[in-house]
Design an enzyme around this catalytic site. Structure first.
Site, PDB file in Angstrom:
ATOM      1  N   SER A 150      -5.691  -2.847  -8.454  1.00 28.95           N
ATOM      2  CA  SER A 150      -4.810  -1.986  -7.674  1.00 28.95           C
ATOM      3  C   SER A 150      -4.860  -2.368  -6.202  1.00 28.95           C
ATOM      4  CB  SER A 150      -5.256  -0.527  -7.837  1.00 28.95           C
ATOM      5  OG  SER A 150      -4.528   0.337  -6.991  1.00 28.95           O
ATOM      6  N   SER A 151      -3.703  -2.562  -5.571  1.00 26.85           N
ATOM      7  CA  SER A 151      -3.599  -2.873  -4.147  1.00 26.85           C
ATOM      8  C   SER A 151      -4.381  -4.147  -3.825  1.00 26.85           C
ATOM      9  CB  SER A 151      -4.063  -1.670  -3.321  1.00 26.85           C
ATOM     10  OG  SER A 151      -3.711  -1.806  -1.966  1.00 26.85           O
ATOM     11  N   SER A 152      -5.471  -4.084  -3.078  1.00 20.88           N
ATOM     12  CA  SER A 152      -6.266  -5.287  -2.820  1.00 20.88           C
ATOM     13  C   SER A 152      -6.679  -5.954  -4.128  1.00 20.88           C
ATOM     14  CB  SER A 152      -7.506  -4.917  -2.003  1.00 20.88           C
ATOM     15  OG  SER A 152      -8.339  -6.030  -1.807  1.00 20.88           O
ATOM     16  N   GLY A 154      -4.946  -5.779  -6.910  1.00 19.46           N
ATOM     17  CA  GLY A 154      -3.743  -6.395  -7.450  1.00 19.46           C
ATOM     18  C   GLY A 154      -3.449  -7.725  -6.773  1.00 19.46           C
ATOM     19  N   HIS A 288       2.228   4.333  -2.683  1.00 16.47           N
ATOM     20  CA  HIS A 288       1.073   3.455  -2.892  1.00 16.47           C
ATOM     21  C   HIS A 288       0.055   4.210  -3.746  1.00 16.47           C
ATOM     22  CE1 HIS A 288      -0.785  -0.343  -1.836  1.00 16.47           C
ATOM     23  NE2 HIS A 288      -1.931   0.279  -1.614  1.00 16.47           N
TER      24      HIS A 288
END
Length: 307
Positions: A150-152, A154, A288
């Site tokens: 997720s996020s970083s 991802g 987000h």
């Protein structure tokens, strides 16, 4: 800049609450999250936790599940559905904890020159060491290794698929960016980044695809399949970057950027498929805040591990 930092903290807090709220309670099990030290070459100085379900085959699949900035492996374990799915389908889950700092929190290094080269060092090498450890000590199947985050996390998912296509068979990147989007550590903070600022970086499919090909020069083997997720209302990592990811991976596979099919698996989930190699989910109205309920299960199904 303080306003951007405040916005980031607010969005991150909302993400953690949303993800935690989406957790499916794990079935009763004696298995627990275990920290592993001395797992091998660790230039990123990372921590490794692993979840090994009680019920599993002799050679279980391995899923590397990576947190967002400011998070941790144990936090992503407790705040996502992957452990519950591991109990159900019998795969191992590695939860790396990033230690790098680039403006805020602990984030996975997707910006340094070392992290953009196969075997170059930093976090990617540490993560491969974790996979090798799981194969050697838990009987993990080297032919069924997958990455998600997720996020970083991802962003690091795309990184690992580009650098180690011979290790990972597929990946699912939530709210990520294309491989090599960040120029340096100074370019990483979203409020000042050429990657995530001003609506997101825009390169040609050929440029994005070349970046992946140059990560492992001469590689001619199979490439991992890719699943991409992004909320249409994401302002921290702009939604426009989903299209840049699509352009990168379709170019790597030599596919048209015109989807071969499109559907809505669930209300608000708009999916585009590009052959059987790339699929992209646009989550209507989501900020987000991914993965939300049911999305981890869709990623695991894409990997071929369950339902």
């Amino acid at each position: 800049m303080s306003g951007f930092r405040t916005a980031f903290v607010t969005i991150t807090s909302a993400l953690l609450m949303a993800v935690t709220a989406a957790v499916v309670p794990a079935p009763a099990s004696a298995a627990s999250l275990v920290e592993v030290t001395g797992f091998g070459n660790n230039p990123g100085g990372m921590r490794m936790h692993v979840y090994v379900p009680d019920s599993r085959p002799a050679n279980p699949a391995i899923v590397v599940a990576m947190h967002g900035c400011g998070g941790s492996g144990p936090g992503f374990y407790s705040g996502s559905e992957f452990a519950a799915l591991a109990n159900r389908y019998g795969f191992l889950v590695i939860y790396p904890s990033a230690q790098q700092q680039a403006g805020f929190g602990n984030c996975f290094d997707t910006w340094s020159d070392a992290a953009k080269r196969r075997g170059g060092g930093s976090d990617p090498v540490s993560i491969v060491s974790m996979v090798t450890y799981a194969e050697q000590h838990y009987g993990g199947d080297p032919n069924r290794v997958f990455a998600t985050g997720s996020s970083s996390g991802g962003m690091m998912t795309n990184e690992m698929l580009a650098l180690y296509p011979d290790v990972f068979k597929a990946g699912a990147a939530f709210m990520g960016v294309p491989f090599t989007c960040f120029a340096s550590a100074a370019d990483f903070p979203p409020w000042s980044s050429k990657c995530t600022g001003n609506g997101g970086a825009n390169r040609t499919p050929q440029q994005w695809g070349d970046a992946v090909r140059q990560a492992y020069p001469g590689y001619t083997g199979a490439r991992p399949r890719v699943q991409l997720w992004h909320g249409t209302a994401d302002t921290l990592v702009p939604y426009a970057l989903l299209q840049e990811e699509i352009e990168q991976w379709t170019n790597v596979f030599g596919l048209s950027q015109t989807p071969t099919s499109a559907d809505t698996p669930q209300n608000g989930w708009n999916r585009r498929r590009y052959g059987d190699k790339v699929e992209a989910y646009s989550i209507q109205g989501a900020g987000h805040s991914l993965p939300a309920a049911g999305m981890a299960a869709a990623a695991i199904a894409f990997f071929g591990l369950g339902g």
